[in-house]
Write a protein that holds these residues in place. Structure first.
Motif, PDB file in Angstrom:
ATOM      1  N   GLU A 317       0.843  -1.205   0.000  1.00 50.42           N
ATOM      2  CA  GLU A 317       0.000   0.000   0.000  1.00 50.42           C
ATOM      3  C   GLU A 317       0.876   1.251   0.000  1.00 50.42           C
ATOM      4  N   ARG A 318       1.843   1.286   0.939  1.00 49.69           N
ATOM      5  CA  ARG A 318       2.764   2.424   1.035  1.00 49.69           C
ATOM      6  C   ARG A 318       4.193   1.934   1.154  1.00 49.69           C
ATOM      7  N   LEU A 319       5.046   2.495   0.322  1.00 47.01           N
ATOM      8  CA  LEU A 319       6.467   2.186   0.350  1.00 47.01           C
ATOM      9  C   LEU A 319       7.169   3.251   1.189  1.00 47.01           C
ATOM     10  N   LEU A 320       7.874   2.815   2.238  1.00 45.59           N
ATOM     11  CA  LEU A 320       8.557   3.740   3.145  1.00 45.59           C
ATOM     12  C   LEU A 320      10.056   3.703   2.874  1.00 45.59           C
ATOM     13  N   GLY A 380       0.616   1.081  -8.480  1.00 45.27           N
ATOM     14  CA  GLY A 380      -0.288   1.960  -7.730  1.00 45.27           C
ATOM     15  C   GLY A 380       0.071   2.073  -6.262  1.00 45.27           C
ATOM     16  N   THR A 381       1.349   1.909  -5.955  1.00 46.67           N
ATOM     17  CA  THR A 381       1.830   2.007  -4.572  1.00 46.67           C
ATOM     18  C   THR A 381       2.309   3.424  -4.301  1.00 46.67           C
ATOM     19  N   GLU A 382       1.979   3.940  -3.122  1.00 48.79           N
ATOM     20  CA  GLU A 382       2.345   5.312  -2.758  1.00 48.79           C
ATOM     21  C   GLU A 382       3.702   5.325  -2.053  1.00 48.79           C
ATOM     22  N   PRO A 383       4.722   6.003  -2.628  1.00 45.81           N
ATOM     23  CA  PRO A 383       6.009   6.086  -1.936  1.00 45.81           C
ATOM     24  C   PRO A 383       6.029   7.221  -0.925  1.00 45.81           C
ATOM     25  N   LYS A 384       6.644   6.995   0.227  1.00 48.03           N
ATOM     26  CA  LYS A 384       6.777   8.023   1.264  1.00 48.03           C
ATOM     27  C   LYS A 384       8.245   8.088   1.697  1.00 48.03           C
TER      28      LYS A 384
END
Length: 413
Positions: A317-320, A380-384
């Protein structure tokens, strides 16, 4: 701001930061590295004329080597300018060119053009030195956040923005609140009532200015700061004059002596700790969710190999990613199967033994962050990007290799 815009913005900032780090490592012998900042409203033909003028003046440089290097850099910049029409890109651009030391007494001519920095270039600058001028760009990258500013007392008020580190005064108002001394002929009660009405009207006017300015941007706003003397700022906030969605965005109220435009700057200084906390709070919440999933929920992944496999599956879901991560990924061909190894950016490419014991062929080597974000964008992954300015951010870098993810569903990887 949409997720795609946020992703693009984070990636763009990372790419800029990477180029800036590269530029900062370059050194020239003598003042021969040229930097030109071009604001969006400066015509390209004016810049070209300026470069021609500098090229002409460079003929007066006594050292033949420096003279040649400066003129070669200016020629390279002028050639790059031919690719642009009347005006530069929307936020302007920055051009870098010069002969940099490449070791062993040798030099190498390099030219870089950075288009559309995160903030508009504010003014034209021509700089020739032994280093490239990157500080203005570094400040832009540090510019995070959009905050509403309100300073008021019972005489005047000012409203504006804090964009990153830049204060922008926008609106001001003066009050018609009478002084505390009543004029003859008025009863004390009547005077007090008129004065309270005038104060109430003024607070409504100030709230109207703030609402007009901030409500349209409320989804982008990171917070609102209110400053002034006591009890004015307390009365204003306690009276619920602000739009209810803005009221919820107030980060704090701060004692500020001046309420003219300079008061906006004083307010930012007074709120420094609150702003620092707000900035890092977003990163903290991401890491808190990661640790919660790691210990309880099972929807966490970390380390390059596991996170990459989950990314490819589309389960992240989110790439940290730690802001301090500086690694390359080497892709090896093992008889038609790809294997990966994470290496320090400055290290040579190591030999790799495949899982079946055979020697691997190097397929490619690229920046690890760009490698991971490239997969993330396809899935469609959100990078943070996570700062190391707090404990859990440091842990991401030190204990988890600077790479982790929060999963959409458990994969067992």
């Amino acid at each position: 701001m949409s997720t795609q815009e946020g992703e693009g913005s984070d990636r763009k900032k990372y790419e800029f930061r990477k180029v800036i780090e590269e530029l900062n490592e370059f050194e020239g012998s003598g003042t021969q590295l040229v930097t030109i900042y071009v604001p969006p409203d400066r015509q390209v033909s004016d810049v070209a004329a300026h470069v021609t003028q500098e090229h002409s003046e460079a003929s007066n440089i006594k050292s033949k080597q420096t003279r040649t290097n400066v003129q070669d850099a200016l020629t390279s910049i002028k050639d790059r300018l031919k690719y642009y029409d009347t005006y530069p890109p929307e936020n302007g651009m920055v051009l870098f060119s010069g002969a940099v030391d490449s070791g062993g007494g040798q030099t190498e001519m390099i030219t870089r053009v950075l288009e559309n920095p995160p903030q508009p270039v504010e003014s034209f600058r021509y700089h020739c030195d032994s280093d490239f001028l990157t500080e203005p760009l570094e400040q832009m990258l540090a510019d995070k956040g959009l905050y509403g500013l309100i300073v008021l007392d019972r005489r005047e008020a000012n409203v504006g923005w804090l964009r990153g580190k830049r204060v922008e005064p926008v609106k001001s108002a003066s009050s018609l609140v009478p002084g505390k001394q009543r004029k003859g002929g008025q009863s004390a009660q009547r005077f007090a009532r008129l004065r309270l009405e005038a104060i109430d009207n003024f607070y409504q006017e100030v709230a109207g200015m703030a609402n007009d300015l901030f409500v349209a941007e409320r989804h982008e706003l990171d917070g609102i700061l209110v400053g002034g003397p006591s009890p004015t700022k307390d009365e204003f906030l306690d009276g619920d004059y602000l739009h209810h969605e803005l009221q919820n965005k107030v980060l704090g109220k701060f004692d500020v002596s001046y309420t003219d435009e300079s008061g906006l700057y004083d307010l930012v200084d007074a709120a420094e700790d609150a702003l620092a906390d707000a900035e890092v709070m977003k990163d903290k919440s991401q890491m808190e969710e990661f640790f919660k999933q790691l210990h309880e929920g099972g929807l966490a992944t970390y380390g390059f190999e596991a996170t990459r496999r989950n990314l490819v599956m589309g389960s992240v879901e989110r790439l940290l990613i730690s802001e301090d991560l500086r690694k390359d990924v080497v892709v090896y061909d093992c008889g038609g199967t790809e294997e990966f190894e994470l290496v320090d950016r400055r290290s040579d490419t190591p030999e790799h033994t495949c899982e079946d014991g055979s020697t691997a062929e190097v397929e490619e080597r690229e920046d690890a962050i760009e490698h991971l974000i490239g997969i993330a964008e396809q899935r469609g992954t959100e990078p943070k990007f996570i700062s190391t300015d707090f404990e859990k951010g440091e842990q991401l870098y030190d204990a988890f290799g600077g790479i982790a993810g929060i999963l959409r569903y458990s994969t067992g990887v």
